[in-house]
Design a protein around this motif. Structure first.
Motif, short mmCIF file in Angstrom:
data_model
loop_
_atom_site.label_atom_id
_atom_site.label_comp_id
_atom_site.label_asym_id
_atom_site.label_seq_id
_atom_site.Cartn_x
_atom_site.Cartn_y
_atom_site.Cartn_z
N ARG A 1 -0.75 -20.44 44.35
CA ARG A 1 -1.37 -20.25 43.04
C ARG A 1 -2.00 -18.86 42.93
O ARG A 1 -1.99 -18.25 41.85
N SER A 2 -2.49 -18.33 44.04
CA SER A 2 -3.08 -16.99 44.01
C SER A 2 -2.00 -15.93 43.75
O SER A 2 -2.24 -14.92 43.09
N TYR A 3 -0.79 -16.17 44.27
CA TYR A 3 0.33 -15.27 44.01
C TYR A 3 0.74 -15.36 42.54
O TYR A 3 1.00 -14.35 41.88
N ARG A 4 0.75 -16.59 42.03
CA ARG A 4 1.08 -16.80 40.62
C ARG A 4 0.10 -16.08 39.70
O ARG A 4 0.49 -15.50 38.68
N LYS A 5 -1.18 -16.10 40.06
CA LYS A 5 -2.19 -15.40 39.26
C LYS A 5 -1.94 -13.89 39.26
O LYS A 5 -2.16 -13.22 38.25
N PRO B 1 10.48 -29.09 49.92
CA PRO B 1 11.65 -28.24 49.62
C PRO B 1 11.83 -27.96 48.13
O PRO B 1 12.22 -26.86 47.75
N LYS B 2 11.52 -28.94 47.29
CA LYS B 2 11.66 -28.75 45.83
C LYS B 2 10.68 -27.71 45.33
O LYS B 2 11.03 -26.85 44.52
N GLU B 3 9.44 -27.76 45.81
CA GLU B 3 8.43 -26.77 45.42
C GLU B 3 8.84 -25.39 45.91
O GLU B 3 8.71 -24.39 45.18
N TYR B 4 9.34 -25.32 47.14
CA TYR B 4 9.76 -24.04 47.71
C TYR B 4 10.91 -23.45 46.91
O TYR B 4 10.94 -22.25 46.62
N GLU B 5 11.86 -24.29 46.53
CA GLU B 5 13.03 -23.82 45.80
C GLU B 5 12.66 -23.34 44.40
O GLU B 5 13.25 -22.38 43.89
N GLU B 6 11.68 -23.98 43.77
CA GLU B 6 11.27 -23.55 42.43
C GLU B 6 10.84 -22.09 42.46
O GLU B 6 11.28 -21.30 41.63
N TYR B 7 10.00 -21.73 43.41
CA TYR B 7 9.68 -20.34 43.70
C TYR B 7 8.78 -20.30 44.93
O TYR B 7 8.12 -21.28 45.26
N HIS B 8 8.80 -19.16 45.61
CA HIS B 8 7.95 -18.98 46.79
C HIS B 8 7.65 -17.49 46.94
O HIS B 8 8.27 -16.65 46.29
#
Length: 347
Positions: free
Chosen positions: A126-130, A25-32
């Protein structure tokens, strides 16, 4: 177990795919990825525990502990996916995690065995972040023309931008993306965004405006709450065409009080004001504290504008050399029409 079929980030289509984020949940909340549903395999504490085992003991024991935790949750995870599929019968399920590793692969394989045709996002979020990083770099190399809406604190800049965006103008609402209003009261009533969430929102908006030769922004400082504004927008702020809003002082005071609802957010406002004690002369600060005690918030705001925000703005304005168009008025509708007329001339 057969390898699961993967999909690339540039093949993702919200009309065709139903995304599930299996990170914590913490990772999801940071961004998704926009539209993705939270389908956490591990809680925040469970993820931390497994990470500790991985680093301090072994990968094998971390995997075993992960299986112990995840196995009892599979029926509930399956149920969540099926419930979402009821409303999206024509969409294909895509599972992703951080880097397209074990979490997403194991869930995608398990769900496929249980009868749900799944794809795994290659490279994970990570691919979305790139993708985001690449687009922001492209904008830095090829900046667009910028129109800047500026004015003293309380001149309704965000409200004007929101209406312009509703009418289809190419607005980049930086404060909205940051979930922060940009002043000492900025986080009151908000849930400030992380840098990655802010940049995700900016990325999606820039994609929507890819064919627009011009972007409209508010004059912002480099930092809005927790986030840092990209340099290409800051540079555009100094070189772009500026539309300066001028309205009566009392109108600004009332607007700020209406926006922040001080009676409802009393403690947060007092805490924010007291943080300025080192930046405001002691006699003035004493009067502000007295006004806070009396809950005279219009007086508090007036003092802050006169002794902190307006001088700060006047100092910053000296750095600008670009063209400035001034619009003056004492009503929102009149000023909005003036702003829109000036933008239409530029466009």
């Amino acid at each position: 177990m057969n390898d699961i079929q993967t999909i690339q980030i540039n093949e993702i289509d919200s009309d065709s795919h139903l995304l599930f984020d299996v990170r914590s949940p913490k990772e999801y909340e940071e961004y998704h990825i926009p539209g993705a549903k939270c389908l956490s395999i591990f809680s925040n504490d469970e993820r931390a525990e497994i990470g500790t085992i991985y680093k301090q003991i072994s990968k094998e024991q971390a995997i075993e502990r992960g299986l112990e935790i995840a196995a009892p949750k599979l029926p509930e995870l399956l149920k969540k996916i099926k419930n979402e599929m009821v409303n999206n019968p024509d969409k294909q399920v895509v599972i992703y995690c951080a880097r397209g590793g074990m979490r997403s692969k194991s869930i995608a394989q398990t769900m496929s065995i249980l009868g749900i045709d799944c794809l795994q996002l290659d490279g994970g979020i990570r691919s979305y972040r790139k993708q985001i990083e690449k687009m922001l770099e492209e904008y830095a190399q090829n900046p667009k023309k910028i129109i800047v809406i500026e004015g003293y604190t309380g001149t309704m800049k965000t409200k004007f931008l929101e209406k312009l965006q509703d009418e289809g103008y190419p607005v980049i609402n930086l404060e909205g993306m940051a979930s922060h209003k940009g002043s000492i009261f900025g986080r009151i009533g908000e849930d400030p965004a992380s840098q990655k969430k802010f940049e995700s929102r900016l990325f999606e908006r820039l994609k929507a405006l890819k064919d627009s030769p011009v972007l409209i922004i508010e004059s912002e400082s480099k930092r809005i709450g927790r986030v840092v504004v990209p340099e290409f927008l800051l540079e555009g702020k100094y070189s772009g065409t500026r539309i300066h809003i001028d309205m009566p002082f009392g109108m600004r005071v009332k607007y700020i009080c209406d926006v922040y609802d001080p009676l409802f957010h009393r403690e947060e406002i007092e805490e924010a004001v007291l943080k300025l004690s080192k930046r405001i002369p002691f006699p003035i600060m004493t009067e502000i504290e007295e006004a806070l005690t009396q809950q005279d918030y219009e007086k508090v705001v007036s003092f802050l504008l006169e002794n902190y925000y307006d001088p700060k703005y006047e100092f910053a304005e000296q750095k600008y050399e670009s063209q400035c168009i001034k619009v003056c008025g004492d009503s929102f509708d009149y000023l909005y029409n003036e702003i829109k007329n000036e933008i239409n001339k530029i466009l």
